[in-house]
Structures are given as C-alpha cells and as structure tokens.
Design an enzyme around this catalytic site. Structure first.
Site, PDB file in Angstrom:
ATOM      1  N   ILE A   1       0.820  -1.218   0.000  1.00 24.52           N
ATOM      2  CA  ILE A   1       0.000   0.000   0.000  1.00 24.52           C
ATOM      3  C   ILE A   1       0.855   1.270   0.000  1.00 24.52           C
ATOM      4  CG2 ILE A   1      -0.348   0.352   2.493  1.00 24.52           C
ATOM      5  CD1 ILE A   1      -3.424   0.591   1.664  1.00 24.52           C
TER       6      ILE A   1
ATOM      7  N   ASN B   1      -3.560   1.483  15.534  1.00 24.05           N
ATOM      8  CA  ASN B   1      -4.106   1.141  16.857  1.00 24.05           C
ATOM      9  C   ASN B   1      -4.668   2.402  17.494  1.00 24.05           C
ATOM     10  OD1 ASN B   1      -1.813   2.415  18.336  1.00 24.05           O
ATOM     11  ND2 ASN B   1      -0.673   0.774  17.336  1.00 24.05           N
TER      12      ASN B   1
ATOM     13  N   ASP C   1       0.914  -0.763   9.374  1.00 23.81           N
ATOM     14  CA  ASP C   1       1.211   0.449  10.144  1.00 23.81           C
ATOM     15  C   ASP C   1       2.727   0.712  10.145  1.00 23.81           C
ATOM     16  OD1 ASP C   1       0.774   2.585  11.848  1.00 23.81           O
ATOM     17  OD2 ASP C   1       0.189   1.385  13.585  1.00 23.81           O
TER      18      ASP C   1
ATOM     19  N   GLY D   1      -4.871  -8.884  10.211  1.00 18.11           N
ATOM     20  CA  GLY D   1      -3.515  -9.338  10.534  1.00 18.11           C
ATOM     21  C   GLY D   1      -3.374  -9.543  12.030  1.00 18.11           C
TER      22      GLY D   1
ATOM     23  N   TYR E   1      -4.668  -8.141  14.463  1.00 14.69           N
ATOM     24  CA  TYR E   1      -5.915  -8.051  15.219  1.00 14.69           C
ATOM     25  C   TYR E   1      -6.793  -9.297  15.092  1.00 14.69           C
ATOM     26  CZ  TYR E   1      -5.216  -3.286  16.994  1.00 14.69           C
ATOM     27  OH  TYR E   1      -4.755  -2.188  17.674  1.00 14.69           O
TER      28      TYR E   1
HETATM   29  N1  APR Z   1       0.671  -3.188   2.214  1.00 19.87           N
HETATM   30  C1  APR Z   1      -0.558  -3.758   2.243  1.00 19.87           C
HETATM   31  N2  APR Z   1      -0.930  -4.644   3.192  1.00 19.87           N
HETATM   32  C2  APR Z   1      -0.021  -4.958   4.155  1.00 19.87           C
HETATM   33  C3  APR Z   1       1.272  -4.396   4.202  1.00 19.87           C
HETATM   34  C4  APR Z   1       1.621  -3.475   3.162  1.00 19.87           C
HETATM   35  N3  APR Z   1       2.806  -2.884   3.112  1.00 19.87           N
HETATM   36  N4  APR Z   1       1.932  -4.918   5.283  1.00 19.87           N
HETATM   37  C5  APR Z   1       1.077  -5.774   5.880  1.00 19.87           C
HETATM   38  N5  APR Z   1      -0.099  -5.817   5.201  1.00 19.87           N
HETATM   39  C6  APR Z   1      -1.318  -6.585   5.455  1.00 19.87           C
HETATM   40  C7  APR Z   1      -1.243  -7.817   6.337  1.00 19.87           C
HETATM   41  O1  APR Z   1      -0.736  -8.905   5.590  1.00 19.87           O
HETATM   42  C8  APR Z   1      -2.719  -8.015   6.697  1.00 19.87           C
HETATM   43  O2  APR Z   1      -3.410  -8.705   5.650  1.00 19.87           O
HETATM   44  O3  APR Z   1      -2.250  -5.765   6.148  1.00 19.87           O
HETATM   45  C9  APR Z   1      -3.266  -6.580   6.734  1.00 19.87           C
HETATM   46  C10 APR Z   1      -3.589  -6.047   8.109  1.00 19.87           C
HETATM   47  O4  APR Z   1      -2.654  -6.537   9.059  1.00 19.87           O
HETATM   48  P1  APR Z   1      -2.032  -5.632  10.222  1.00 19.87           P
HETATM   49  O5  APR Z   1      -1.107  -4.629   9.631  1.00 19.87           O
HETATM   50  O6  APR Z   1      -1.498  -6.543  11.257  1.00 19.87           O
HETATM   51  O7  APR Z   1      -3.311  -4.791  10.781  1.00 19.87           O
HETATM   52  P2  APR Z   1      -4.417  -5.173  11.899  1.00 19.87           P
HETATM   53  O8  APR Z   1      -4.794  -6.597  11.889  1.00 19.87           O
HETATM   54  O9  APR Z   1      -5.508  -4.156  11.716  1.00 19.87           O
HETATM   55  O10 APR Z   1      -3.679  -4.920  13.278  1.00 19.87           O
HETATM   56  C11 APR Z   1      -3.412  -3.602  13.683  1.00 19.87           C
HETATM   57  O11 APR Z   1      -1.133  -4.089  14.193  1.00 19.87           O
HETATM   58  O12 APR Z   1       0.916  -3.207  13.676  1.00 19.87           O
HETATM   59  C12 APR Z   1      -0.126  -3.123  14.499  1.00 19.87           C
HETATM   60  O13 APR Z   1      -0.110  -0.796  15.084  1.00 19.87           O
HETATM   61  C13 APR Z   1      -0.871  -1.814  14.480  1.00 19.87           C
HETATM   62  O14 APR Z   1      -1.629  -2.345  16.632  1.00 19.87           O
HETATM   63  C14 APR Z   1      -2.041  -2.240  15.279  1.00 19.87           C
HETATM   64  C15 APR Z   1      -2.344  -3.617  14.749  1.00 19.87           C
END
Ligand code: APR
Length: 180
Positions: A17, A30, A40, A127, A129
């Site tokens: 992304i 978060n 993130d 991910g 969460y």
């Molecule tokens: N581009 C697109 N998607 C991505 C990227 C990227 N660069 N990096 C990771 N992902 C994907 C993961 O593979 C997953 O499918 O984003 C999706 C969401 O995963 P997370 O980033 O873990 O988000 P979430 O489940 O909402 O958890 C949020 O994770 O890192 C922490 O600070 C964040 O505490 C918060 C939590």
C-alpha cells in the site's frame, strides 16, 4: 480484479500500500496511534517520522476503535493517510462487525470531505488483530459497495492485499456481493 459500480470503480490488487499513487491510503492503526508492525509499520517506515509527529500533535487522545483520523502522508505518493482503527477479534459477538464497517465508512467519508477521487485500503483487522480473513473481506467489500452505490463516490476504491491468499479472500467476497 476490477468491478464497475456506476461511475465508480472497485479494484483488488496484490501489492504494497505504501507504493500506491492514490489521493489517500488507509492505515490499519491502533487506538493510541502509536505505530506498530504490519501495514502500520510499513507506512511509518516509508512515510517518515513526520507522520507520527503530526498525529501525536493533532490527536493526543488517539482514535476510538471503529473510527479514523486524517494526516498528511510524509514521503509517500498519497496526499493523505486515514488512520483507521479496526477491532481486535474477540469471537465476533462484541461488536466487531459493526466496528470494522464503521472504520471503513469513516475512511470513505474522509475521502469525500477531503475531495479524494481515489483511496486505497489494506485488509484492516485481518492481521495482528486476528479478524478471520473471509469475514473481514466480506465486511469491507460489502460496506464499501453499499457506500459507493449510495454516494456515487469516490471514483476509485482500491484494496491492496499483501499476499495471494488475502487477495483470494477479497475476490471471493466480491463474487458474493456483486450480482452477476
Ligand atoms: N501493504 C498492504 N498490506 C499490508 C502491508 C503493506 N505494506 N503490510 C502488511 N499488510 C497486510 C497484512 O498482511 C494483513 O493482511 O495488512 C493486513 C492487516 O494486518 P495488520 O497490519 O497486522 O493490521 P491489523 O490486523 O488491523 O492490526 C493492527 O497491528 O501493527 C499493528 O499498530 C498496528 O496495533 C495495530 C495492529
């Protein structure tokens, strides 16, 4: 995968992304807006430290689950980042579906308010969460399609899925929601 929704377009792509040339990208943040791993971490790493400084100054209280706040995008090609806070999965009966849909809608409303024609979403909550992937995909796709059908904006909503499995779950969700 591309789906036409009246004047708008929904796209599913596999990728990173942070590389998207769109008006706004959505972060899966978060509620403390403290940065982290996953998408993130990637956004703050690529966008630079200015983004965390800005969100700390503008939103010292953080952001509630189910909502989203706005910042500029530092070194990234986008103009804005919408920091969305999805729910942590706790079995699905503690309001998680409503919170995920509401975080998604908050970003779409921000897009309209900030005159963004294009917005890119990651798989919020699916991910760290722990939201089950198929359920998250169905929720985000249905919420987006309902919004776009009603508001006829933004012109482009792109879901940027990091791996093939995540892309597949979103493609199945689109097949379920779009009448053929
Ligand atoms: N581009 C697109 N998607 C991505 C990227 C990227 N660069 N990096 C990771 N992902 C994907 C993961 O593979 C997953 O499918 O984003 C999706 C969401 O995963 P997370 O980033 O873990 O988000 P979430 O489940 O909402 O958890 C949020 O994770 O890192 C922490 O600070 C964040 O505490 C918060 C939590």
């Amino acid at each position: 995968m591309i789906v036409k929704l009246g004047p708008c377009r929904l796209e599913l792509v596999q990728g990173d992304i942070t590389q998207q040339h769109v008006d706004a990208i959505v972060n899966a943040a978060n509620s403390r807006l403290a940065g982290g791993g996953g998408v993130d971490g990637a956004i703050h790493q690529a966008g630079g430290p200015e983004i965390l400084r800005e969100t700390a100054a503008k939103y010292p209280e953080g952001c509630a689950t189910g909502n989203a706040v706005v910042s500029t995008a530092g070194n990234l090609p986008a103009r804005f980042i919408f920091h969305a806070v999805g729910p942590i999965w706790k079995g699905g009966r503690q309001g998680e579906p409503e919170q995920l849909a509401s975080a998604c809608r908050a970003c779409l409303f921000h897009a309209i308010e900030h005159h963004c024609d294009s917005i890119a979403f990651p798989a919020i909550s699916a991910g760290a969460y722990g939201y089950p992937l198929d359920l998250a995909a169905n929720n985000l796709i249905k919420t987006t399609m309902d919004f776009v059908r009603w508001h006829q904006k933004p012109a482009l909503v792109r879901f940027v899925l990091f791996d093939q499995g995540t892309w597949g779950a979103f493609a199945r969700a689109v097949e379920e929601v779009v009448p053929r």
